[in-house]
Design an enzyme around this catalytic site. Structure first.
Site, mmCIF file in Angstrom:
data_model
loop_
_atom_site.group_PDB
_atom_site.id
_atom_site.type_symbol
_atom_site.label_atom_id
_atom_site.label_comp_id
_atom_site.label_asym_id
_atom_site.label_seq_id
_atom_site.Cartn_x
_atom_site.Cartn_y
_atom_site.Cartn_z
ATOM 1 N N LYS A 150 0.271 -1.029 0.073
ATOM 2 C CA LYS A 150 0.148 -0.025 -0.054
ATOM 3 C C LYS A 150 0.860 1.447 0.019
ATOM 4 C CE LYS A 150 -3.350 2.487 2.595
ATOM 5 N NZ LYS A 150 -4.671 2.415 3.525
ATOM 6 N N LYS A 203 -2.166 -1.811 -4.047
ATOM 7 C CA LYS A 203 -2.995 0.328 -3.888
ATOM 8 C C LYS A 203 -2.463 0.912 -3.579
ATOM 9 C CE LYS A 203 -5.960 2.005 -0.780
ATOM 10 N NZ LYS A 203 -6.158 1.768 1.003
HETATM 11 C C1 PBG Z 1 -7.424 2.792 5.516
HETATM 12 C C2 PBG Z 1 -8.275 2.725 4.525
HETATM 13 C C3 PBG Z 1 -8.101 4.195 3.459
HETATM 14 C C4 PBG Z 1 -8.150 3.331 1.745
HETATM 15 C C5 PBG Z 1 -8.979 2.287 2.563
HETATM 16 N N1 PBG Z 1 -8.516 1.572 3.460
HETATM 17 C C6 PBG Z 1 -7.235 5.292 3.486
HETATM 18 C C7 PBG Z 1 -6.228 5.898 3.731
HETATM 19 O O1 PBG Z 1 -5.510 4.350 4.037
HETATM 20 O O2 PBG Z 1 -5.717 6.411 3.555
HETATM 21 C C8 PBG Z 1 -8.133 4.441 0.650
HETATM 22 C C9 PBG Z 1 -9.282 3.611 -0.251
HETATM 23 C C10 PBG Z 1 -9.690 4.543 -1.165
HETATM 24 O O3 PBG Z 1 -8.737 5.709 -1.263
HETATM 25 O O4 PBG Z 1 -10.349 4.190 -2.059
HETATM 26 N N2 PBG Z 1 -6.519 2.916 5.848
HETATM 27 ZN ZN ZN Z 2 -5.996 3.828 7.568
#
Ligand code: PBG
Ligand code: ZN
Length: 279
Positions: A150, A203
């Protein structure tokens, strides 16, 4: 966020049933608690919003595969994904204290009926800790989909607004990954697999499609990709301006993610895609 809504608990069963009837394999739940605090207590409350939603879905439509996002940011008053400590101008996210709360959260989701938990926090060692806690408490069958690679990304903006979780200070770069570092991504994925992840996720999607391909090729594990809020909102905005046609753009993007090796795609277009594909 265009086309995306916070749902009250009373509507969750209908929504899940419609998704299932449309041919979607699974739903991924995110919660917004009534109150946020410094311990993210809403994340692991027995009667938290996600726990209640899970019990309702599993009672009324047990065929729906229910997955849950496991993170603390939606439940923390400061909006970070973990427990923080402030030292003068700096803040730290305390890895191990955070992992303890993530384990509690994942276990409470399993107890409420989650088929699979999806930790999205990026703390070190959380997959192993969650796997062990699930196994020891009779949830050996509950799967883990790890947000394994991520990246710290500008494309999460619309989600944070929708989830009311933008960080109140600092940013997420100390725990999310540097977009320039492909080696680190592969290392993180390898670690999560060693710790027991059943599915690994990349992601965002399109800017990291090379990582998706390499992860699928190297590890040959079920691989998911998350087409995130900003990626989706950009196409929506472009379509509104007449720059691209939404349906054609969505199908081309989804096809490219499949081509790059995605076994599972998490997308805000899911309901519409099911319609478009079957039409
Ligand atoms: C929680 C989470 C996030 C997303 C999914 N789970 C936000 C982040 O990490 O800031 C982002 C999903 C999206 O932007 O569609 N940690
Ligand atoms: Zn988070």
């Amino acid at each position: 966020m265009p086309g995306v809504f916070q749902l009250p608990l009373g509507e969750i069963v209908d929504e899940a049933r419609q998704a299932h009837d449309a041919g979607l394999q699974a739903v991924l739940l995110f919660g917004i608690p009534e109150k946020k605090d410094e311990h993210a207590s809403g994340a692991y409350a027995e009667n938290g919003v996600v726990q209640k939603a899970l019990r309702a879905i599993k009672e009324k439509c047990p065929d729906v595969v229910a997955m849950t996002d496991v993170c603390l940011c939606e439940y923390m008053s400061h909006g970070h994904c973990g427990v923080t400590r402030i030292d003068g101008d700096h803040f730290h996210v305390l890895n191990d204290q955070t992992v303890d709360l993530l384990v509690k959260t994942a276990l409470s989701h399993a107890q409420a009926g989650a088929d699979m938990v999806a930790p999205s926090d990026m703390m070190d060692g959380r997959i192993g800790a969650i796997r062990e806690a699930l196994d020891m408490n009779g949830f050996a069958e509950t799967g883990i989909m790890s947000y394994a690679a991520k990246f710290a990304s500008v494309f999460y903006g619309p989600f944070r607004e929708a989830a009311e979780s933008p960080p109140q200070f600092g940013d997420r770069r100390s725990y999310q990954m540097d977009s320039a570092n492909a080696d680190e991504a592969l290392r993180e994925v390898g670690l999560d697999i060693d710790e027991g992840a059943d599915i690994v996720m990349i992601k965002p999607a399109l800017p990291y499609i090379d990582i998706l391909w390499r992860v699928r090729e190297r590890f040959r594990k079920p691989t998911a990709v998350y087409h995130v809020s900003g990626e989706y909102a950009m196409i929506k905005a472009a379509a509104e301006k007449g720059i691209v046609e939404e349906r054609a753009a969505a199908l081309e993007i989804m096809t490219s993610l499949k081509r790059a090796g995605a076994d599972i795609i998490v997308t805000y277009w899911a309901r519409e895609l099911a319609k478009w594909i079957s039409a």
